[in-house]
Design an enzyme around this catalytic site. Structure first.
Site, PDB file in Angstrom:
ATOM      1  N   TYR A   1      -2.622  -8.033  29.861  1.00  0.00           N
ATOM      2  CA  TYR A   1      -3.307  -8.993  28.982  1.00  0.00           C
ATOM      3  C   TYR A   1      -4.816  -8.762  29.012  1.00  0.00           C
ATOM      4  O   TYR A   1      -5.485  -8.772  27.989  1.00  0.00           O
ATOM      5  CB  TYR A   1      -2.993 -10.425  29.459  1.00  0.00           C
ATOM      6  CG  TYR A   1      -3.460 -11.490  28.502  1.00  0.00           C
ATOM      7  CD1 TYR A   1      -2.577 -12.035  27.576  1.00  0.00           C
ATOM      8  CD2 TYR A   1      -4.775 -11.943  28.507  1.00  0.00           C
ATOM      9  CE1 TYR A   1      -2.995 -13.013  26.683  1.00  0.00           C
ATOM     10  CE2 TYR A   1      -5.203 -12.915  27.616  1.00  0.00           C
ATOM     11  CZ  TYR A   1      -4.309 -13.444  26.710  1.00  0.00           C
ATOM     12  OH  TYR A   1      -4.723 -14.402  25.828  1.00  0.00           O
TER      13      TYR A   1
ATOM     14  N   PHE B   1     -14.603  -5.323  -1.324  1.00  0.00           N
ATOM     15  CA  PHE B   1     -13.155  -5.337  -1.482  1.00  0.00           C
ATOM     16  C   PHE B   1     -12.679  -6.791  -1.555  1.00  0.00           C
ATOM     17  O   PHE B   1     -13.358  -7.686  -1.071  1.00  0.00           O
ATOM     18  CB  PHE B   1     -12.482  -4.593  -0.325  1.00  0.00           C
ATOM     19  CG  PHE B   1     -11.015  -4.484  -0.550  1.00  0.00           C
ATOM     20  CD1 PHE B   1     -10.554  -3.717  -1.612  1.00  0.00           C
ATOM     21  CD2 PHE B   1     -10.106  -5.172   0.217  1.00  0.00           C
ATOM     22  CE1 PHE B   1      -9.197  -3.650  -1.879  1.00  0.00           C
ATOM     23  CE2 PHE B   1      -8.755  -5.100  -0.049  1.00  0.00           C
ATOM     24  CZ  PHE B   1      -8.304  -4.338  -1.094  1.00  0.00           C
ATOM     25  N   ASP B   2     -11.521  -7.032  -2.173  1.00  0.00           N
ATOM     26  CA  ASP B   2     -11.134  -8.420  -2.477  1.00  0.00           C
ATOM     27  C   ASP B   2     -10.960  -9.316  -1.253  1.00  0.00           C
ATOM     28  O   ASP B   2     -11.424 -10.451  -1.239  1.00  0.00           O
ATOM     29  CB  ASP B   2      -9.906  -8.475  -3.395  1.00  0.00           C
ATOM     30  CG  ASP B   2      -8.642  -7.969  -2.720  1.00  0.00           C
ATOM     31  OD1 ASP B   2      -8.761  -7.117  -1.811  1.00  0.00           O
ATOM     32  OD2 ASP B   2      -7.550  -8.399  -3.097  1.00  0.00           O
TER      33      ASP B   2
ATOM     34  N   ASP C   1     -18.474  -1.500   5.909  1.00  0.00           N
ATOM     35  CA  ASP C   1     -17.047  -1.781   5.834  1.00  0.00           C
ATOM     36  C   ASP C   1     -16.414  -0.388   5.856  1.00  0.00           C
ATOM     37  O   ASP C   1     -16.391   0.320   4.861  1.00  0.00           O
ATOM     38  CB  ASP C   1     -16.747  -2.540   4.534  1.00  0.00           C
ATOM     39  CG  ASP C   1     -15.257  -2.864   4.378  1.00  0.00           C
ATOM     40  OD1 ASP C   1     -14.441  -2.323   5.153  1.00  0.00           O
ATOM     41  OD2 ASP C   1     -14.914  -3.642   3.476  1.00  0.00           O
TER      42      ASP C   1
ATOM     43  N   ALA D   1     -13.455   1.242   6.525  1.00  0.00           N
ATOM     44  CA  ALA D   1     -12.028   1.586   6.516  1.00  0.00           C
ATOM     45  C   ALA D   1     -11.767   3.075   6.248  1.00  0.00           C
ATOM     46  O   ALA D   1     -10.880   3.672   6.837  1.00  0.00           O
ATOM     47  CB  ALA D   1     -11.302   0.740   5.459  1.00  0.00           C
TER      48      ALA D   1
ATOM     49  N   LYS E   1      -6.295   2.549   7.739  1.00  0.00           N
ATOM     50  CA  LYS E   1      -6.555   3.663   6.827  1.00  0.00           C
ATOM     51  C   LYS E   1      -6.930   4.889   7.672  1.00  0.00           C
ATOM     52  O   LYS E   1      -6.060   5.572   8.177  1.00  0.00           O
ATOM     53  CB  LYS E   1      -7.677   3.295   5.843  1.00  0.00           C
ATOM     54  CG  LYS E   1      -7.258   2.319   4.754  1.00  0.00           C
ATOM     55  CD  LYS E   1      -7.284   0.890   5.193  1.00  0.00           C
ATOM     56  CE  LYS E   1      -7.101  -0.082   4.041  1.00  0.00           C
ATOM     57  NZ  LYS E   1      -6.995  -1.469   4.514  1.00  0.00           N
TER      58      LYS E   1
ATOM     59  N   HIS F   1      -3.119 -12.419  -6.549  1.00  0.00           N
ATOM     60  CA  HIS F   1      -2.301 -11.285  -6.998  1.00  0.00           C
ATOM     61  C   HIS F   1      -1.171 -10.938  -6.046  1.00  0.00           C
ATOM     62  O   HIS F   1      -0.192 -10.327  -6.425  1.00  0.00           O
ATOM     63  CB  HIS F   1      -3.175 -10.055  -7.268  1.00  0.00           C
ATOM     64  CG  HIS F   1      -3.965  -9.604  -6.076  1.00  0.00           C
ATOM     65  ND1 HIS F   1      -5.010 -10.351  -5.568  1.00  0.00           N
ATOM     66  CD2 HIS F   1      -3.861  -8.529  -5.282  1.00  0.00           C
ATOM     67  CE1 HIS F   1      -5.505  -9.715  -4.513  1.00  0.00           C
ATOM     68  NE2 HIS F   1      -4.832  -8.612  -4.323  1.00  0.00           N
TER      69      HIS F   1
HETATM   70  C1  P70 Z   1      -5.946  -1.576   0.285  1.00  0.00           C
HETATM   71  C2  P70 Z   1      -6.008  -2.596   1.414  1.00  0.00           C
HETATM   72  C3  P70 Z   1      -7.905  -3.337   2.732  1.00  0.00           C
HETATM   73  C4  P70 Z   1      -9.331  -3.333   3.054  1.00  0.00           C
HETATM   74  C5  P70 Z   1     -10.211  -2.405   2.441  1.00  0.00           C
HETATM   75  C6  P70 Z   1     -11.583  -2.463   2.735  1.00  0.00           C
HETATM   76  C7  P70 Z   1     -12.532  -1.504   2.117  1.00  0.00           C
HETATM   77  C8  P70 Z   1     -11.223  -4.280   4.179  1.00  0.00           C
HETATM   78  C9  P70 Z   1      -9.865  -4.277   3.922  1.00  0.00           C
HETATM   79  C10 P70 Z   1      -8.998  -5.282   4.631  1.00  0.00           C
HETATM   80  C11 P70 Z   1      -5.456  -3.933   1.008  1.00  0.00           C
HETATM   81  C12 P70 Z   1      -4.338  -3.905   0.048  1.00  0.00           C
HETATM   82  C13 P70 Z   1      -4.574  -3.938  -1.316  1.00  0.00           C
HETATM   83  C14 P70 Z   1      -3.529  -3.862  -2.221  1.00  0.00           C
HETATM   84  C15 P70 Z   1      -2.244  -3.755  -1.753  1.00  0.00           C
HETATM   85  C16 P70 Z   1      -2.002  -3.753  -0.403  1.00  0.00           C
HETATM   86  C17 P70 Z   1      -3.044  -3.813   0.503  1.00  0.00           C
HETATM   87  N1  P70 Z   1      -7.406  -2.672   1.809  1.00  0.00           N
HETATM   88  N2  P70 Z   1     -12.040  -3.397   3.587  1.00  0.00           N
HETATM   89  O1  P70 Z   1      -4.858  -1.109   0.023  1.00  0.00           O
HETATM   90  O2  P70 Z   1      -8.328  -4.660   5.660  1.00  0.00           O
HETATM   91  O3  P70 Z   1      -5.919  -4.939   5.045  1.00  0.00           O
HETATM   92  O4  P70 Z   1      -6.603  -4.268   7.359  1.00  0.00           O
HETATM   93  O5  P70 Z   1      -7.005  -6.572   6.560  1.00  0.00           O
HETATM   94  O6  P70 Z   1      -9.762  -1.465   1.607  1.00  0.00           O
HETATM   95  O7  P70 Z   1      -6.977  -1.232  -0.307  1.00  0.00           O
HETATM   96  P1  P70 Z   1      -6.882  -5.141   6.188  1.00  0.00           P
END
Ligand code: P70
Length: 458
Positions: free
Chosen positions: A71, A123-124, A214, A216, A257, A449
């Site tokens: 842990y 990102f969304d 950010d 990823a 990613k 979405h």
């Molecule tokens: C994607 C996924 C996640 C993401 C990201 C960036 C630049 C943060 C995050 C959040 C999310 C997704 C979109 C559509 C369908 C399925 C999944 N991106 N910053 O595919 O990270 O998901 O680990 O919480 O692209 O682009 P996390």
């Protein structure tokens, strides 16, 4: 780009199957025309996301057997920290269960109610987290990012003049921080140049504002810098990554990613010990104790290994080459896509592909549905359906771009799969006037979405 074969071979396979057209039609009805509601086993080729969907290496699977599940103070944690400090050059590293977990821990420490977070293009989920913490997410990307036929090399760059204007307009004290997303997902996986990161850092320093990444898709961004930016052709990927992160005060990362793992995230803080301590304190009630951050010890091991593997230039050449391969097949058939092809996905310009559908009929969602119906391929909409409504007026916002994103999981599909996807989309293109628009019949208030229900417009 010259053809680069993958620097690995396949040791284990997972069957996939294509159900027939009638069944696909039925599955769409059952899913209320939202591909997130499909069962994965009813999908033939799954290009929904590159997030957590890639294949791990034998070395990663082997490392998982060595996970220390303590842990507190796990050996696997220290192994991961050590790797991250070397790769990113940031002193304080915390694991999180995924990207939005990292955002949820860090952002409340940086944002005061009403402040603005300026980014290239948020990102969304990131935008949602900024808003949940009382901030406003403002995009400040170069204008050419919105012109899909403009082949400029760094369409993820921030617009420096607009950035200064925004800082002066709001006042530096009202800017919580600047966030550069590498590569810029929402703009089509477009890279950000080193020169731009450096210049944004200079603006940030001049006004006393912090800069975060950010991160990823940090390795894919570094590969593009090596390929496209003067002065970097002879540098290795590790050095480029190190330089990119040297300009940032910290970062959040969805490790699903470029971490080459199925789950995981990171928070990095370059040198601010006070902030790092606050991060650790915030982790405890949310992600978990700071030495595991919502992950199992085995996950920490797999990530420590994945972060090293992703820096292999031959891997990156094959990876980005495969995405470009799919993009070029579509381009050759006259299908409009975001150019140049990005790092993790081909973004099909559905607004141009389906000129008879106005944005309120969600052309990119309509095309996503059609591609599943036609071929059992699942893409994802990145357009007005994803963008949602104005939080104040509740009015549907119009996205400047309506994309069907064909997101390629890492080390997972072959070029033969890519050809199948291209042929399917070309088939649709040849009879595109038959594709019908959609309307929403039910939607949740945030990130709609993922769960909204739709119907076809007759
Ligand atoms: C994607 C996924 C996640 C993401 C990201 C960036 C630049 C943060 C995050 C959040 C999310 C997704 C979109 C559509 C369908 C399925 C999944 N991106 N910053 O595919 O990270 O998901 O680990 O919480 O692209 O682009 P996390």
């Amino acid at each position: 780009m010259k053809n680069v074969p993958e620097p690995y071979r396949i040791k284990m396979v997972e069957p996939i199957r294509l159900i027939n057209r009638e069944e696909r039609e039925q599955k769409l009805v059952e899913a209320d025309y939202n591909v997130f509601a499909l069962r994965a086993e009813d999908v033939f080729i799954d290009l929904l996301t590159d997030s957590g969907t890639g294949a791990m290496s034998d070395a990663q699977w082997g490392a998982m057997m060595m996970g220390d599940e303590s842990y507190a103070g796990s050996r696997s944690y220290y192994r991961l920290i050590d790797v991250c400090q070397k790769i990113f050059g940031h002193q304080y590293i915390s694991p999180a269960h995924q990207g939005r977990g990292a955002e949820n821990v860090l952002f409340p420490l940086l944002i005061k109610e009403g402040q603005v977070v300026v980014g290239n293009m948020h990102f969304d989920t990131t935008k949602a987290h900024i808003e949940l913490k009382g901030g406003h997410a403002v995009n400040c990307i170069v204008e050419k990012a919105y012109d899909t036929s403009d082949g400029s090399p760094f369409k993820g760059d921030m617009d420096l003049e607009q950035l200064e204007r925004l800082v002066k307009q709001h006042g530096p004290g009202q800017i919580a921080f600047i966030l550069i997303t590498v590569t810029c997902n929402s703009a089509g996986g477009q890279p950000v140049s080193m020169a731009n990161i450096r210049a944004v850092k200079a603006v940030a320093d001049r006004f006393g504002i912090r800069l975060f990444l950010d991160a990823a898709r940090f390795a894919e961004n570094a590969y593009f810098i090596k390929q496209r930016e003067a002065g970097y052709a002879d540098k290795n990927i590790s050095d480029i990554v190190h330089e990119m992160f040297s300009y940032a005060d910290g970062f959040t990362m969805s490790a699903k990613k470029d971490g080459l793992v199925n789950i995981g995230g990171l928070i990095g803080i370059r040198e601010d010990e006070t902030l790092a301590n606050l991060v650790r304190a915030n982790l405890v009630p949310t992600e978990g104790f700071p030495t595991y951050g919502g992950l199992a010890g085995r996950d920490l091991e797999a990530l420590a290994r994945g972060l090293v593997e992703v820096l292999d230039e031959h891997y990156l050449a094959a990876r980005i080459g495969q995405v470009a391969y799919l993009g070029n097949l579509l381009l050759a058939a006259g299908i409009p896509i975001q150019q140049p092809v990005g790092g993790h996905a081909v973004f099909v310009d559905a607004g141009t592909f389906l000129p008879h559908l106005p944005s309120e009929q969600f052309p990119a969602q309509a095309l996503t549905i059609e591609l599943y119906r036609e071929a059992g391929v699942r893409g994802v909409e990145i357009g007005s359906f994803l963008l949602g409504r104005d939080p104040v007026t509740g009015e549907q916002l119009v996205s400047p771009l309506e994309f069907l994103r064909l997101t390629i999981p890492r080390r997972t599909y072959t070029d033969n799969h890519m050809r199948y996807v291209a042929e399917s989309l070309i088939n649709i293109f040849q009879q595109r006037d038959r594709v019908r628009g959609v309307r929403i019949v039910e939607e949740p208030p945030v990130l709609r979405h993922f769960t909204a229900k739709l119907e076809l417009i007759s």
